[in-house]
Structure formats: C-alpha cells, structure tokens
Scaffold this motif. Structure first.
Motif, PDB file in Angstrom:
ATOM      1  N   ASP A   1      -5.541   2.718 -64.974  1.00 14.52           N
ATOM      2  CA  ASP A   1      -4.793   2.896 -66.224  1.00 14.52           C
ATOM      3  C   ASP A   1      -3.993   4.195 -66.185  1.00 14.52           C
ATOM      4  OD1 ASP A   1      -5.865   0.558 -67.096  1.00 14.52           O
ATOM      5  OD2 ASP A   1      -7.508   1.491 -68.249  1.00 14.52           O
ATOM      6  N   LEU A   2      -4.617   5.311 -65.724  1.00 17.06           N
ATOM      7  CA  LEU A   2      -3.900   6.602 -65.654  1.00 17.06           C
ATOM      8  C   LEU A   2      -2.746   6.547 -64.665  1.00 17.06           C
ATOM      9  CD1 LEU A   2      -6.970   9.047 -65.747  1.00 17.06           C
ATOM     10  CD2 LEU A   2      -5.358   8.535 -67.607  1.00 17.06           C
ATOM     11  N   SER A   3      -2.959   5.911 -63.494  1.00 13.37           N
ATOM     12  CA  SER A   3      -1.901   5.791 -62.478  1.00 13.37           C
ATOM     13  C   SER A   3      -0.732   4.996 -63.023  1.00 13.37           C
ATOM     14  CB  SER A   3      -2.465   5.134 -61.212  1.00 13.37           C
ATOM     15  OG  SER A   3      -3.497   5.927 -60.675  1.00 13.37           O
ATOM     16  N   GLY A   4      -1.046   3.942 -63.760  1.00 10.11           N
ATOM     17  CA  GLY A   4       0.045   3.146 -64.337  1.00 10.11           C
ATOM     18  C   GLY A   4       0.883   3.958 -65.300  1.00 10.11           C
ATOM     19  N   GLN A   5       0.187   4.727 -66.108  1.00 10.87           N
ATOM     20  CA  GLN A   5       0.927   5.563 -67.072  1.00 10.87           C
ATOM     21  C   GLN A   5       1.803   6.586 -66.342  1.00 10.87           C
ATOM     22  OE1 GLN A   5      -1.969   7.256 -69.672  1.00 10.87           O
ATOM     23  NE2 GLN A   5      -2.535   5.248 -70.602  1.00 10.87           N
ATOM     24  N   GLU A   6       1.264   7.252 -65.295  1.00 16.20           N
ATOM     25  CA  GLU A   6       2.042   8.233 -64.540  1.00 16.20           C
ATOM     26  C   GLU A   6       3.243   7.570 -63.862  1.00 16.20           C
ATOM     27  OE1 GLU A   6      -0.637  10.123 -61.911  1.00 16.20           O
ATOM     28  OE2 GLU A   6      -1.693  11.244 -63.495  1.00 16.20           O
ATOM     29  N   ILE A   7       3.051   6.433 -63.268  1.00 13.98           N
ATOM     30  CA  ILE A   7       4.152   5.725 -62.601  1.00 13.98           C
ATOM     31  C   ILE A   7       5.236   5.377 -63.610  1.00 13.98           C
ATOM     32  CG2 ILE A   7       4.735   3.567 -61.434  1.00 13.98           C
ATOM     33  CD1 ILE A   7       1.999   3.759 -60.039  1.00 13.98           C
ATOM     34  N   GLN A   8       4.783   4.920 -64.809  1.00 16.20           N
ATOM     35  CA  GLN A   8       5.751   4.564 -65.855  1.00 16.20           C
ATOM     36  C   GLN A   8       6.577   5.793 -66.276  1.00 16.20           C
ATOM     37  OE1 GLN A   8       3.935   2.825 -69.228  1.00 16.20           O
ATOM     38  NE2 GLN A   8       5.879   2.245 -70.226  1.00 16.20           N
ATOM     39  N   SER A   9       5.880   6.974 -66.413  1.00 19.53           N
ATOM     40  CA  SER A   9       6.592   8.215 -66.780  1.00 19.53           C
ATOM     41  C   SER A   9       7.570   8.635 -65.689  1.00 19.53           C
ATOM     42  CB  SER A   9       5.573   9.323 -67.032  1.00 19.53           C
ATOM     43  OG  SER A   9       4.708   8.972 -68.093  1.00 19.53           O
ATOM     44  N   THR A  10       7.128   8.535 -64.413  1.00 18.07           N
ATOM     45  CA  THR A  10       7.993   8.885 -63.286  1.00 18.07           C
ATOM     46  C   THR A  10       9.216   7.988 -63.230  1.00 18.07           C
ATOM     47  OG1 THR A  10       6.047   9.656 -62.069  1.00 18.07           O
ATOM     48  CG2 THR A  10       8.046   9.208 -60.784  1.00 18.07           C
ATOM     49  N   ALA A  11       9.028   6.700 -63.458  1.00 16.00           N
ATOM     50  CA  ALA A  11      10.157   5.767 -63.423  1.00 16.00           C
ATOM     51  C   ALA A  11      11.163   6.095 -64.518  1.00 16.00           C
ATOM     52  CB  ALA A  11       9.647   4.337 -63.567  1.00 16.00           C
ATOM     53  N   GLN A  12      10.643   6.443 -65.696  1.00 16.43           N
ATOM     54  CA  GLN A  12      11.547   6.798 -66.803  1.00 16.43           C
ATOM     55  C   GLN A  12      12.341   8.070 -66.466  1.00 16.43           C
ATOM     56  OE1 GLN A  12       9.496   7.227 -70.455  1.00 16.43           O
ATOM     57  NE2 GLN A  12      11.366   7.420 -71.714  1.00 16.43           N
TER      58      GLN A  12
END
Length: 315
Positions: free
Chosen positions: A266-277
């Motif tokens: 869950d944390l990795s997904g959130q970080e990846i989503q922030s990085t993509a943005q």
C-alpha cells in the motif's frame, strides 16, 4: 258301688294324664335331639356298601358322632348310592372332609368314617343347587390305596421281568459274547501298543516342556516389545505436540508477514502514484519551456499584435 266306680274313673284319668305327660316328654326329647344334629349327603360310587344299613354308625377319629338314616340307589346310575347321614352338631365337619366305608373284618358290619383334611378350614355348610343338605365327597379307603399300589407294583414288576427276559434273549447273548471277544482283542492290541504309547507320552511331555520354555521367552519378548512401544508412543506424542506448536507459530508468522507485505504494498503504491504525478508536472513544465524556447522573440518582446485578443494592447 258308686264309690268303687268313682275310684276307677280317677285311676283311669290319672293313668291317661301320666301317659300324655310321658308322650309329651318323649316328643320334646326327640325334637331336642333333632335340633342338636346336622345332616349331610354322600354319593358313594367307587366303594362297596356291603354291611351298611340304617342306623349304622358314623365315626370321626374312631368316635361315634352320628348314624345313617337313609340310603337309595340313584335311578339310571346303578353304581351310585345316595346315603343320608345325621351327625352331632358339635362334630367339626370341614370343607374337604372325605367319607370312607370301614368294614369290620369279623362281623362284616360297615360304618362311615369321616376324615377331615390335615389343615384346618371352614365348616362345610354350602348346599349345592338341587340338594337339601351339604355334600361330603367320597374318599378312598386305605386298603384300596394299598391295593392300587400293589397292583401298580405288580404291573411294574411284570414289565421289568419282561425287559429282563428280552435282555437275556439268544440274540442279545450272542451280541454280548461278540462284544466281550472284541473287548478282549482290543485289550490285547492296547497291551501290545503300550510301549509305543509310553514313548509318545514321553515325547509329548518333552515337547510340552519346550513349548513351556518358549512360552516364557515369548512372554519376555512381548513384555520388552510392549515397553518399547510404550516409549515410542510417548516420544511420538511429544513430537506431535512440538510439531503442532511449530505449525501454530509458523501460521502466526505467515499471518504477520502477509500483513506487513500488504502494508508495504500500500505504501509503495502511494509513493509510486506521487512520483508519477511529480513526473507528469515536470513533463508539463518542460513542455511549456520548450514551447517558450521555440520563439525567443515572444519571450523577450511579448506576443505580436496579431496574436492579441480583443481589448489587449501591446506594451
């Protein structure tokens, strides 16, 4: 003459009064006797009434307690005689009392003996339908019982003698002789076979001793095997308990690991989503920069008059 006639009449009258008094006393005495007596009926069919007559004695335990007052042969039943007894009212005639003909061996005169049952009971007072007096059943004389017993004994003796004669018949004697000879031969064979039988018995005894010894060793082996199996069962139980404990711990560890992996994912997904943005914003900025660098004059001097919108003025 007149005085003599008067004396005669007085004497006759006195004699008449005495006679009447005697008759009255006799009549009263007869009624009193009748009141003190009881009547019973007996139907005799199996016993001979030879020597029995009116006024024959009725006895109980050897004591005269009454008399026979009437008898009659039943019509249509020539072997059945109805005898009427008159018994002293004080005599205990009970239910189950039997009437037996007793005959004197010398005089031939007969009497009726009443035999009460061995156990005490109620007085015989029941009168059956069609009868005027209670009925005393007919009994069996002692001599008759003895005669019947002797007759049965004679029949049994004849039967036993007949069987004994059949046992000693010629065919049975021949069969007995054959059996005895066979027994003699069999005893000779047994005598000749005795040494072999003795040897077989000795061998059997030795084999039994060996089997007994083997049985002891087998019992020891079985006892040792049972002890080992008991120990192995105990160790197996301990091992299974440890295995169950390890499996339970492993199950708990796997559950914790799965929970941690889910949280990390869950944390990795959130970080990846922030990085993509962030990358998308950076890309947009680079694109705007690229467009600006493609027309330097626009950056330096601003947009041309042709590109101004309505109401806008060039500076």
């Amino acid at each position: 003459m007149e005085s003599e006639a008067r004396y005669v009449r007085v004497g006759l009258l006195t004699l008449a009064l005495i006679a009447l008094l005697a008759a009255g006393l006799y009549w009263l005495a007869g009624n009193a006797n009748d009141l003190a007596m009881k009547r019973f009926v007996v139907y005799f069919q199996k016993q001979s009434l030879e020597g029995l007559q009116i006024n024959s004695n009725v006895r109980m335990q050897g004591v005269n307690v009454g008399k026979v007052i009437d008898y009659a042969i039943i019509g249509g039943e020539a072997r059945k005689v109805r005898v009427l007894l008159q018994v002293d009212a004080r005599t205990p005639v009970l239910e189950g009392t039997k009437a037996i003909i007793a005959r004197h061996l010398v005089t031939g005169l007969a009497a009726v003996d009443l035999e009460n049952p061995p156990q005490n009971g109620l007085a015989l007072t029941r009168v059956e339908a069609g009868e005027k007096y209670p009925i005393i059943p007919e009994g069996v004389p002692q001599l008759t019982r003895v005669a019947d017993t002797l007759e049965e004994l004679g029949v049994a003796s004849r039967e036993a003698l007949s069987r004994f004669n059949r046992l000693l018949s010629d065919s049975n004697q021949r069969a007995l002789s054959t059996t005895l000879s066979n027994l003699d031969g069999a005893s000779g064979e047994i005598k000749r076979a005795m040494p072999a039988l003795s040897a077989a018995l000795i061998s059997t005894r030795r084999a039994a001793d060996q089997v007994d010894g083997l049985g002891g060793e087998a019992r020891l082996a079985l006892q040792d095997t049972r002890q080992r199996l008991d120990r192995l069962a105990g160790e197996t139980t301990d091992t299974l308990a440890q295995a169950r404990h390890s499996l339970a711990k492993l199950d708990r560890d796997m559950a914790d690991l799965a929970s941690q992996m889910k949280l990390t994912t869950d944390l990795s997904g959130q970080e990846i989503q922030s990085t993509a943005q962030s990358l998308r914003l950076a890309g947009d900025a680079l694109q705007d920069t690229g467009r600006a660098l493609a027309n330097p004059a626009r950056v330096l001097y601003g947009p041309s008059k042709a590109s101004l919108g309505p109401g806008e003025e060039s500076k």
